[in-house]
Design a protein around this motif. Structure first.
Motif, PDB file in Angstrom:
ATOM      1  N   ARG A   1     -53.502  71.019   6.558  1.00  0.00           N
ATOM      2  CA  ARG A   1     -54.551  72.068   6.533  1.00  0.00           C
ATOM      3  C   ARG A   1     -55.364  72.171   5.505  1.00  0.00           C
ATOM      4  NH1 ARG A   1     -52.662  76.229  10.634  1.00  0.00           N
ATOM      5  NH2 ARG A   1     -50.364  75.765  10.992  1.00  0.00           N
ATOM      6  N   GLY A   2     -55.971  70.827   4.681  1.00  0.00           N
ATOM      7  CA  GLY A   2     -56.643  71.146   4.208  1.00  0.00           C
ATOM      8  C   GLY A   2     -56.684  70.409   2.980  1.00  0.00           C
ATOM      9  N   ALA A   3     -55.320  69.867   2.081  1.00  0.00           N
ATOM     10  CA  ALA A   3     -54.925  69.690   1.658  1.00  0.00           C
ATOM     11  C   ALA A   3     -54.438  68.888   1.017  1.00  0.00           C
ATOM     12  CB  ALA A   3     -54.221  70.643   0.423  1.00  0.00           C
TER      13      ALA A   3
ATOM     14  N   LEU B   1     -46.618  75.961   3.322  1.00  0.00           N
ATOM     15  CA  LEU B   1     -48.021  74.234   3.295  1.00  0.00           C
ATOM     16  C   LEU B   1     -48.165  74.019   4.512  1.00  0.00           C
ATOM     17  CD1 LEU B   1     -45.969  71.513   1.386  1.00  0.00           C
ATOM     18  CD2 LEU B   1     -47.591  72.593   0.299  1.00  0.00           C
ATOM     19  N   GLY B   2     -48.271  74.783   5.009  1.00  0.00           N
ATOM     20  CA  GLY B   2     -48.353  75.189   6.920  1.00  0.00           C
ATOM     21  C   GLY B   2     -47.800  73.907   7.987  1.00  0.00           C
TER      22      GLY B   2
ATOM     23  N   CYS C   1     -52.618  64.995   5.392  1.00  0.00           N
ATOM     24  CA  CYS C   1     -54.076  65.844   4.941  1.00  0.00           C
ATOM     25  C   CYS C   1     -52.477  66.858   5.781  1.00  0.00           C
ATOM     26  CB  CYS C   1     -54.756  65.840   5.044  1.00  0.00           C
ATOM     27  SG  CYS C   1     -56.359  66.872   5.128  1.00  0.00           S
TER      28      CYS C   1
ATOM     29  N   ALA D   1     -49.575  72.013  13.995  1.00  0.00           N
ATOM     30  CA  ALA D   1     -50.204  72.592  13.006  1.00  0.00           C
ATOM     31  C   ALA D   1     -50.726  70.730  13.441  1.00  0.00           C
ATOM     32  CB  ALA D   1     -49.450  72.277  11.629  1.00  0.00           C
TER      33      ALA D   1
END
Lengths: 73, 704
Positions: free
Chosen positions: A56-58, A31-32, A54, A37
């Protein structure tokens, strides 16, 4: 040692380390949630758990059991 | 059989994933993160020539479709949506193994333009496996709305693979995607992926690749080498089985010699971090994110998932759906039944004209035809309204929010958060809900979800609930707005959810002990649903599927019921005998013998419970046409129904044993008679206990 589940709503934190193992660790990496991160804490669910982040943009919801395994800064 | 262990192993791996193809055909795999609109791309490419139904969990089994471009035929395989290829779930293992061991000529990776950073992680992982990758950046229209600009040319050069920008929902970019695939498989374009370099490991990887090269013709040796240093043991063992012993020794020697920190976890961390570092720098250069401060999704989520409004809003939506369904279905239902009875009269006069014996007319018209007419006229309109509305919510991206709002309850019940999603599927069909339980990885929690799925009223039971509550709450009060029936049906669903949570909790504390396992839930962006697509999937895939199943079960059941109701022993029909046998037990739980018998005869499909019941009432008494809610009410009241009977019939319908199709599915999914038996015993006990309870309460207060 701030853990992700204690991070304030609305704050943006940086991932330091994961203490999860096995499949959960794999899933988190996928998921990053890698070192460095940036994660934004969006909101908590109806009973204060799970929390939406939120990543990585998700928008990803994690229960406290999981987010407490992520050390952040 | 003359087969060595190695050769069987080798061929079994590739056999599972080998797709039969002829000379002019190419196999294309469709990979990508969940929620990227992969299914839409699949449907746009194949033009809806999909071989499986559109239920979640379907993609644990690979869906297949076909399309043509110029002179070539393509077989498209839809892989499960995955975040990575490191098998942290069944889906990921299936996707990885297909890409590794299948015979795909090219892979299309579908990425979400609004979330490219996370999606590129998978792209880099797949590029390590095969060079024949086409990146399809989907939802480009959504990205434009969010003011995200993607430099596709720059990104394509950076990655070294063809990139197609696409908005599959409106068909934009689909021709370009086909052309791009065509160019790759015909070698007009040769992708040359610019993969991630891991400074610490490259030397070791090179040395390993040289040895591995001769054993893995179809799999990239560098990828195999990478997995040798970071992969899960299961994969390494199966890879090593393909090699002779001395080569394994050589591999082990290199691994020892490399003097690297070979702690798998550290290696995995470094590799994952390196890929994401690269992704970060790539997205920084080629994706311009003019972030709007006002984020539509977050504002909606402020209400939809808020502490105060989240759950009330959910119940409100459910009630609105029922309200539209109940009030909208009345009129077409009446029209349909009028039509069918007119037809029945015509058929009857035809039978009379032909002088057919009475019993033939009885079996075929009074039994078979009448039940069929009832099932179609009562079930079709509500389904044709309910399913599209429900699919609409699904398409909007609402269901993951429901799972999010309900999660704390499932956590308290020690069950999996995704159980909520499988329950949503159960609304359509419990058998589908049971299959959808495949999305839960932990076997313990999957069993809990399977065993309790039945407490969500499926489409076969909604007509029963809706009809009974309409009969007892509309006509009696003269209330045409249908608020009371709506509340009672919604209440039934809430009772079902509470029972699900309670039974899940009890199972977790007794035979399926354990703690809730971890899970991550993605809340995808809200998307404007495509009405045409919603209508298609809900009417064709769901409504017709369920209706057809009901029809083929109802037809013979109607005939048999008529026969049983018209064979007399003494002065009672067979049905009468069975009912009077069941009556004492049924009376205890506030039902009567006929109702209990209808539930037992309704085992093949819940849809036929009410028709069977009516037919048994009618076959013994005077024949009345049941063409309106009012006449239905008269039939029931004439047969001794009161409010307790109505309530308990609804409760029993909600809670009783699953239908035969669901049971067969449970047996297939759990692989054991034990769990199948439990899935009958648990609901039956719950139904009896609850109905006993309400009966005692009603009797105590003198209500019934």
């Amino acid at each position: 040692m701030l853990k992700l589940h204690n991070a304030c709503i609305g704050s943006i934190v940086t991932v330091e380390d994961l203490s999860s193992t096995g499949l959960l660790r794999e899933r988190m990496l996928a998921l990053g949630l890698t070192k460095g991160a940036r994660v934004e804490v969006i909101r908590k669910g109806p009973s204060g758990d799970p929390t939406v982040f939120c990543i990585r943009g998700a928008m990803i919801a994690l229960r406290n059991e999981e987010s407490s395994l992520v050390t952040v800064q | 059989m003359g087969l060595t262990f190695q050769s069987t192993k080798n061929s079994s791996l590739s056999d599972i994933f080998h797709i039969e193809k002829s000379e002019n055909q190419y196999v294309i795999a469709l990979a990508g993160n969940p929620n990227t609109g992969k299914s839409t791309v699949f449907n746009s490419l194949t033009g809806l020539h999909q071989h499986t139904g559109n239920w979640p969990g379907k993609t644990v089994v690979n869906a297949r479709g076909e399309f043509k471009y110029e002179d070539k035929d393509f077989i498209l395989v839809d892989l499960p949506g995955t975040y990575s290829l490191f098998s942290s779930s069944v889906e990921e293992e299936v996707a990885r193994d297909f890409i590794c061991f299948g015979n795909a000529d090219a892979i299309i990776v579908v990425a979400d333009a609004t979330c490219l950073e996370r999606n590129l992680n998978l792209v880099y992982q797949i590029m390590e496996l095969t060079p024949n990758v086409v990146l399809c950046i989907n939802l480009i229209d959504e990205a434009k709305k969010k003011k995200i600009e993607i430099d596709a040319d720059g990104l394509g050069k950076e990655l070294g693979i063809p990139i197609v920008l696409c908005a599959a929902r409106s068909g934009i970019g689909i021709m370009e995607l086909k052309r791009s695939i065509h160019e790759v498989v015909t070698k007009k374009v040769k992708p040359c992926p610019n993969i991630v370099i891991y400074d610490e490991y490259e030397e070791t990887l090179n040395r390993l690749s040289i040895i591995l090269d001769e054993y893995f013709k179809n799999i990239n040796p560098r990828w195999v080498a990478l997995r040798m240093i970071d992969g899960d043991d299961k994969l390494i063992i199966s890879l090593k089985e393909l090699m002779p012993n001395e080569k394994i020794n050589a591999v082990n020697h290199i691994l020892e010699d490399s003097k690297l920190n070979m702690d798998k976890q550290t290696v995995r961390d470094i590799i994952a971090t390196t890929i994401y570092k690269r992704v970060e720098s790539v997205t920084e250069r080629y994706v311009k994110n003019n972030v709007k401060k006002i984020n539509r999704d977050r504002i909606i989520d402020n209400y939809i998932t808020s502490k105060r409004f989240g759950i009330p809003l959910m119940l409100l939506f459910l009630a609105i759906i029922f309200w539209i369904t109940i009030s909208g279905a009345n009129y077409p239902s009446a029209l349909l039944s009028k039509f069918f009875f007119m037809l029945e009269n015509k058929i009857t006069s035809l039978f009379n004209h032909l002088n057919t014996p009475d019993w033939v007319h009885g079996v075929l018209v009074l039994g078979l035809y009448k039940t069929l007419a009832w099932v179609v006229s009562v079930m079709l309109p509500p389904m044709a309204i309910f399913f599209p509305l429900f699919t609409l919510l699904e398409d909007l991206g609402y269901l993951p929010r429901v799972a999010f709002n309900m999660d704390h309850l499932f956590k308290k019940a020690c069950s999996h958060g995704k159980q909520c999603l499988t329950m949503c599927m159960g609304f359509g069909c419990n058998a589908a809900g049971v299959i959808a339980c495949r999305i839960i990885d932990s076997p313990r929690e999957r069993l809990i979800a399977i065993l309790t799925n039945n407490f969500v009223p499926c489409n076969g039971r909604f007509p029963t609930l809706i009809t009974i509550s309409s009969v007892f709450l509309i006509s009696a009060k003269g209330n045409d707005f249908g608020i009371l029936p709506v509340l009672s049906v919604t209440g039934m669903v809430v009772i079902g959810i509470i029972i699900t949570l309670l039974v899940s909790y009890l199972l977790s504390k007794t035979i399926l002990k354990g703690l809730p396992s971890t899970f991550t839930l993605e809340l995808p962006p809200y998307r404007v649903p495509r009405i045409g697509r919603v209508l298609y999937t809900s009417i064709i895939d769901r409504t017709m599927f369920v209706l057809w199943r009901a029809v083929i079960v109802a037809a013979p059941a109607g005939a048999i019921t008529w026969i049983l109701g018209n064979i007399f022993i003494g002065d009672l029909s067979l049905i009468g005998h069975a009912a009077s046998f069941l009556d004492p037990a049924a009376k205890l739980i506030g039902l009567d013998g006929y109702i209990l018998m209808a539930f037992i005869l309704g085992l093949p499909a819940n849809e036929i419970v009410l028709p069977i019941l009516l037919m048994s009432y009618l076959s013994t008494g005077s024949i009345i046409e049941f063409d309106s809610i009012e006449s239905l009410r008269r039939i029931l009241i004439d047969n001794g129904w009161n409010h307790l009977t109505a309530l308990n019939t609804m409760l029993f319908s909600l809670l009783h044993w699953p239908c035969a199709t669901t049971l067969i599915t449970i047996k297939k999914e759990t692989g054991g008679l034990k769990w199948t038996a439990l899935s009958v015993i648990i609901p039956t006990c719950v139904a009896v206990i609850i109905c006993l309870f309400t009966t005692v309460i009603f009797k105590l207060f003198g209500w019934a």
